[in-house]
Design an enzyme around this catalytic site. Structure first.
Site, short mmCIF file in Angstrom:
data_model
loop_
_atom_site.label_atom_id
_atom_site.label_comp_id
_atom_site.label_asym_id
_atom_site.label_seq_id
_atom_site.Cartn_x
_atom_site.Cartn_y
_atom_site.Cartn_z
N GLU A 173 7.49 6.51 -9.67
CA GLU A 173 6.38 5.55 -9.62
C GLU A 173 5.58 5.74 -8.33
O GLU A 173 4.37 5.83 -8.34
CB GLU A 173 6.93 4.13 -9.69
N GLN A 224 7.50 -1.37 -18.13
CA GLN A 224 8.67 -1.29 -17.25
C GLN A 224 9.12 -2.71 -16.92
O GLN A 224 8.43 -3.43 -16.20
CB GLN A 224 8.25 -0.55 -15.98
N GLY A 225 10.26 -3.11 -17.45
CA GLY A 225 10.74 -4.48 -17.26
C GLY A 225 11.78 -4.55 -16.15
O GLY A 225 12.98 -4.65 -16.43
N SER A 255 3.35 -4.86 -16.44
CA SER A 255 2.08 -4.22 -16.81
C SER A 255 2.21 -3.63 -18.21
O SER A 255 3.27 -3.07 -18.55
CB SER A 255 1.73 -3.09 -15.83
C1 LIG Z 1 -0.61 -5.23 -10.25
C2 LIG Z 1 0.88 -5.34 -10.35
C3 LIG Z 1 1.55 -4.71 -11.37
C4 LIG Z 1 2.94 -4.83 -11.50
N1 LIG Z 1 3.56 -4.21 -12.55
C5 LIG Z 1 4.91 -4.34 -12.70
C6 LIG Z 1 5.57 -3.76 -13.83
O1 LIG Z 1 4.95 -3.11 -14.69
N2 LIG Z 1 6.89 -3.94 -13.97
C7 LIG Z 1 7.63 -4.63 -13.06
O2 LIG Z 1 8.84 -4.72 -13.21
N3 LIG Z 1 7.03 -5.22 -11.98
C8 LIG Z 1 5.70 -5.09 -11.78
N4 LIG Z 1 5.06 -5.68 -10.71
C9 LIG Z 1 5.86 -6.51 -9.80
C10 LIG Z 1 6.10 -5.90 -8.43
O3 LIG Z 1 6.96 -4.81 -8.49
C11 LIG Z 1 6.66 -7.03 -7.54
O4 LIG Z 1 5.66 -8.02 -7.44
C12 LIG Z 1 7.02 -6.52 -6.18
O5 LIG Z 1 8.14 -5.68 -6.24
C13 LIG Z 1 7.32 -7.69 -5.19
O6 LIG Z 1 8.23 -8.59 -5.72
P1 LIG Z 1 7.92 -10.16 -5.73
O7 LIG Z 1 6.55 -10.36 -6.31
O8 LIG Z 1 9.06 -10.83 -6.39
O9 LIG Z 1 7.83 -10.58 -4.20
P2 LIG Z 1 9.05 -10.91 -3.24
O10 LIG Z 1 10.11 -9.89 -3.42
O11 LIG Z 1 9.43 -12.34 -3.44
O12 LIG Z 1 8.41 -10.73 -1.80
C14 LIG Z 1 7.62 -11.74 -1.17
C15 LIG Z 1 7.23 -11.23 0.22
O13 LIG Z 1 8.40 -11.02 1.03
C16 LIG Z 1 8.43 -9.69 1.53
N5 LIG Z 1 9.81 -9.19 1.57
C17 LIG Z 1 10.73 -9.31 0.58
N6 LIG Z 1 11.88 -8.70 0.95
C18 LIG Z 1 11.69 -8.18 2.19
C19 LIG Z 1 12.51 -7.43 3.10
N7 LIG Z 1 13.75 -7.08 2.80
N8 LIG Z 1 11.96 -7.05 4.30
C20 LIG Z 1 10.68 -7.40 4.63
N9 LIG Z 1 9.88 -8.13 3.81
C21 LIG Z 1 10.36 -8.50 2.60
C22 LIG Z 1 7.60 -8.88 0.54
O14 LIG Z 1 7.08 -7.70 1.13
C23 LIG Z 1 6.50 -9.88 0.16
O15 LIG Z 1 5.47 -9.87 1.11
C24 LIG Z 1 3.68 -5.59 -10.55
C25 LIG Z 1 3.00 -6.23 -9.51
C26 LIG Z 1 1.63 -6.13 -9.41
C27 LIG Z 1 0.93 -6.83 -8.28
#
Ligand SMILES: Cc1cc2nc3c(=O)[nH]c(=O)nc-3n(C[C@H](O)[C@H](O)[C@H](O)COP(=O)(O)OP(=O)(O)OC[C@H]3O[C@@H](n4cnc5c(N)ncnc54)[C@H](O)[C@@H]3O)c2cc1C
Length: 397
Positions: free
Chosen positions: A247, A129-130, A164
């Site tokens: 999901e 899933q990209g 992933s």
């Molecule tokens: C094990 C694992 C597997 C994954 N697999 C996939 C996958 O297969 N495909 C894919 O596309 N992605 C995948 N991800 C990515 C995952 O969906 C993102 O890491 C997640 O959505 C958070 O985005 P970010 O890392 O950019 O953090 P950010 O969005 O930058 O967030 C940083 C911090 O700010 C907080 N925050 C952000 N916006 C708000 C708001 N509006 N209100 C309050 N707090 C906020 C967040 O909660 C977090 O604590 C995976 C992540 C992990 C850890």
């Protein structure tokens, strides 16, 4: 909410149990325990998925014409629970079966359903899933991977991250930007990309567990047929929401069975481990913490049943899935912390170490649980969804 199984559901469960007994499960389980690397475990899961598919048990609630069993969502939940209870190897195509397949069923054309669904169920085509990008995670509408229409193809340029199964995927269900002028939710398109296309470059990312479950993926002038768009061009946001709801609902579907097993294991460890000259489970603090974990585990199980009853009535997962996602991911972190305190330094031993309790599962579990409150949307985002869509509070800014 009626928690008793109907005669049909009991028959379904018993048929599944007989099939599991006749499928040589013990051998599959033993072989899985001997697999050391992520790649070896994945290959074994893929072979097991093939067996499940050939037995007619993959895609329990999917339509029969696409290789499914045409059963109800409750029967699908029974299937997941029984597989977890029997400790069967996981099915390899986690994203395909749990996320992409249901989205194709809901939003795809007849040709797309016929083309993609059977390969997802058999495990012949693995999906990733990209969605996430370096600048777009929680704020998914900020996706900036560009897709430009060139005759009957889209040309994709950009960078996805945390994907992933990216290291093994044949296909990628991607969210891309097709209109830079439109409001950000309205310029996105959901497109199915062949990972073998020229211009796709995959790089593994190492997690704190030492594994590389996920990857970053670079796209340089990758040509994708326009017929691979799922839903409408610039209509990708709603399709993506459908994937995210699946999901949040499927990721935790059989977890309470695994949680209960780990809990029993920990209690057994606590009986044999000595603390202050007595079994650890006699320690008042340990008892308090185990009692709390047990209560939370039950709350999770019952909340999940309630959510399932609702999905079974409406046919589609709703925002309530966020309550479950938030609860199980935070519970698991608390439980792993309790395990770590109870086992003391032993909890840090990894599977290579002969003294590691339960083949190192506690060290692994503690580290892997950190990602639970991030993957499939962070806890903060789940709380926002509950506030806005369940409680009807104003949108966050
Ligand atoms: C094990 C694992 C597997 C994954 N697999 C996939 C996958 O297969 N495909 C894919 O596309 N992605 C995948 N991800 C990515 C995952 O969906 C993102 O890491 C997640 O959505 C958070 O985005 P970010 O890392 O950019 O953090 P950010 O969005 O930058 O967030 C940083 C911090 O700010 C907080 N925050 C952000 N916006 C708000 C708001 N509006 N209100 C309050 N707090 C906020 C967040 O909660 C977090 O604590 C995976 C992540 C992990 C850890």
């Amino acid at each position: 909410m009626d928690l008793t199984l109907s005669p049909d559901e009991l028959r379904f469960r018993d048929d599944l149990r007989s099939w599991l007994e006749s499928s040589g499960l013990e051998e599959w389980r033993r072989e899985m325990a001997g697999k050391k690397t992520l790649e070896e475990r994945f290959a074994h899961s893929r072979a097991w998925q093939k067996r499940v598919f050939e037995g007619g048990w993959a895609g329990v609630a999917w339509p029969k014409e696409y290789g499914g069993r045409g059963a109800t969502l409750l029967q699908q939940a029974i299937f997941l629970e029984e597989m977890a209870r029997a400790q069967a190897p996981p099915l390899a195509n986690v994203i395909g079966i749990g996320l992409v397949g249901p989205t194709i069923i809901a939003c795809g054309t007849e040709a797309q359903k016929k083309r993609y669904l059977p390969g997802i169920l058999s495990g012949d085509e693995i999906w990733c899933q990209g969605f996430s990008e370096p600048g777009a995670g929680s704020d998914l509408a900020a996706v900036n991977t560009q897709a430009r229409l060139d005759a009957d193809h889209f040309v994709i340029n950009g960078h996805k991250v945390w994907t992933s199964f990216g290291w093994v995927a044949d296909w990628n269900a991607m969210l891309v930007r097709t209109d830079n002028q439109a409001p950000k939710h309205k310029g996105l398109t959901y497109i199915l990309v062949d990972m073998k296309s020229p211009g796709v470059k995959v790089r593994p990312l190492r997690q704190m567990t030492g594994e590389s479950e996920f990857t970053e993926i670079f796209f340089e002038d990758v040509r994708v047929p326009a017929e691979n768009v799922l839903g409408k061009v610039n209509g990708g946001w709603n399709v993506a929401i459908s994937t995210l709801m699946h999901e949040r609902n499927t990721l935790g579907a059989s977890l309470h069975v695994n949680f209960a097993r780990q809990f029993r294991q920990l209690v057994e460890r606590g009986r044999s481990l000595q603390r202050n000259g007595r079994p650890a489970v006699e320690d008042p603090l340990v008892r308090q913490k185990l009692g709390q974990c047990y209560a939370e585990m039950e709350i999770f199980r019952l909340t999940q049943m309630r959510a399932l009853t609702k999905v079974n009535e409406s046919g589609v997962p709703g925002p309530e899935g966020s309550i479950l996602k938030m609860f199980w991911s935070e519970y698991n972190q608390r439980f792993q912390q309790v395990a770590s305190e109870l086992l003391g330094p032993y909890a840090q031993l990894t599977e290579e170490c002969a003294e590691a309790p339960d083949a190192g599962q506690w060290a692994y579990g503690f580290l892997r649980a950190r990602g639970n409150t991030i993957e499939a949307g962070t806890s903060e985002i789940q709380r926002n969804i509950v506030a806005q869509f369940v409680l009807g509070l104003p949108k966050s800014y």
